[in-house]
Design a protein around this motif. Structure first.
Motif, PDB file in Angstrom:
ATOM      1  N   LEU A  11       0.852  -1.185   0.000  1.00  0.00           N
ATOM      2  CA  LEU A  11       0.000   0.000   0.000  1.00  0.00           C
ATOM      3  C   LEU A  11       0.885   1.229   0.000  1.00  0.00           C
ATOM      4  O   LEU A  11       1.845   1.299   0.767  1.00  0.00           O
ATOM      5  N   VAL A  12       0.565   2.191  -0.857  1.00  0.00           N
ATOM      6  CA  VAL A  12       1.267   3.470  -0.900  1.00  0.00           C
ATOM      7  C   VAL A  12       0.334   4.530  -0.348  1.00  0.00           C
ATOM      8  O   VAL A  12      -0.831   4.602  -0.737  1.00  0.00           O
ATOM      9  N   GLU A 105       2.952  -4.499   3.725  1.00  0.00           N
ATOM     10  CA  GLU A 105       3.900  -3.389   3.695  1.00  0.00           C
ATOM     11  C   GLU A 105       3.192  -2.120   3.270  1.00  0.00           C
ATOM     12  O   GLU A 105       2.317  -2.147   2.410  1.00  0.00           O
ATOM     13  N   VAL A 106       3.612  -1.005   3.876  1.00  0.00           N
ATOM     14  CA  VAL A 106       3.099   0.304   3.498  1.00  0.00           C
ATOM     15  C   VAL A 106       4.287   1.223   3.228  1.00  0.00           C
ATOM     16  O   VAL A 106       5.238   1.257   4.019  1.00  0.00           O
ATOM     17  N   LEU A 107       4.205   1.941   2.127  1.00  0.00           N
ATOM     18  CA  LEU A 107       5.199   2.948   1.767  1.00  0.00           C
ATOM     19  C   LEU A 107       4.548   4.305   1.957  1.00  0.00           C
ATOM     20  O   LEU A 107       3.564   4.627   1.291  1.00  0.00           O
ATOM     21  N   ARG A 125       5.452  -4.123   7.932  1.00  0.00           N
ATOM     22  CA  ARG A 125       6.581  -3.251   7.608  1.00  0.00           C
ATOM     23  C   ARG A 125       6.077  -1.926   7.054  1.00  0.00           C
ATOM     24  O   ARG A 125       5.293  -1.910   6.107  1.00  0.00           O
ATOM     25  N   THR A 126       6.561  -0.845   7.639  1.00  0.00           N
ATOM     26  CA  THR A 126       6.246   0.500   7.150  1.00  0.00           C
ATOM     27  C   THR A 126       7.542   1.176   6.755  1.00  0.00           C
ATOM     28  O   THR A 126       8.504   1.173   7.527  1.00  0.00           O
ATOM     29  N   LEU A 143       8.666  -0.266  -5.068  1.00  0.00           N
ATOM     30  CA  LEU A 143       7.575  -0.698  -5.949  1.00  0.00           C
ATOM     31  C   LEU A 143       7.993  -1.865  -6.837  1.00  0.00           C
ATOM     32  O   LEU A 143       7.194  -2.777  -7.074  1.00  0.00           O
ATOM     33  N   ASP A 144       9.231  -1.854  -7.291  1.00  0.00           N
ATOM     34  CA  ASP A 144       9.744  -2.994  -8.069  1.00  0.00           C
ATOM     35  C   ASP A 144       9.765  -4.264  -7.219  1.00  0.00           C
ATOM     36  O   ASP A 144       9.418  -5.348  -7.699  1.00  0.00           O
TER      37      ASP A 144
END
Length: 149
Positions: A11-12, A105-107, A125-126, A143-144
């Motif tokens: 998730l972004v 995971e969140v960016l 993970r953030t 993202l890759d």
């Protein structure tokens, strides 16, 4: 050491910016913003509704929005008062979104005052990048690793 698995369920969350399209009609949130790193994220998920659902925009006026939530052009900086108001709503919006679109995971692409609005993000993970304009390669790398196009 085993290779890290791709995170297709990332998730972004990207902060809004001052540079917006001027329009009489509302646009999807991800399409309204023209500055910051929003265009980079938009280009990575264009025409992929499944990935657009995994992008949220944190607006100083509207709060935490899905990429396709309709918004109009506005001017609202993130002040301490706005941050307090949004901090009362944004964490529950984030939890509801994560319940609908589970993510490990969140960016977070935002300056610290925006990140504070979200509080603790309930994922494994953030990753917080507070200077994304200088770290495009880091964003692309994340993202890759998620196998996003």
């Amino acid at each position: 050491m085993a290779a890290e698995l791709a995170v297709a369920d990332g998730l972004v969350v990207v902060a809004c910016c001052k540079e917006k399209r001027v329009t009489a009609a509302p646009l999807p949130a991800l399409d309204l913003y023209e500055g910051w790193v929003v265009p980079l994220i938009r280009d990575r998920v264009t025409e992929r509704s499944g990935l657009r659902a995994r992008v949220l925009v944190l607006s100083a006026l509207y709060g935490l929005l899905t990429a396709d939530a309709p918004v109009s052009t506005y001017e609202q900086p993130m002040t301490e008062e706005r941050a307090r108001v949004l901090a009362g709503r944004a964490p529950s919006v984030l939890r509801r979104h994560l319940a609908r679109f589970p993510s490990s995971e969140v960016l977070l692409l935002m300056e610290a005052p925006y990140a504070e609005v979200l509080g603790t993000v309930p994922v494994t993970r953030t990753r917080l990048i507070t200077d994304p304009m200088d770290r495009h390669s880091d964003i692309h790398s994340v993202l890759d690793s998620w196998s996003w196009p």
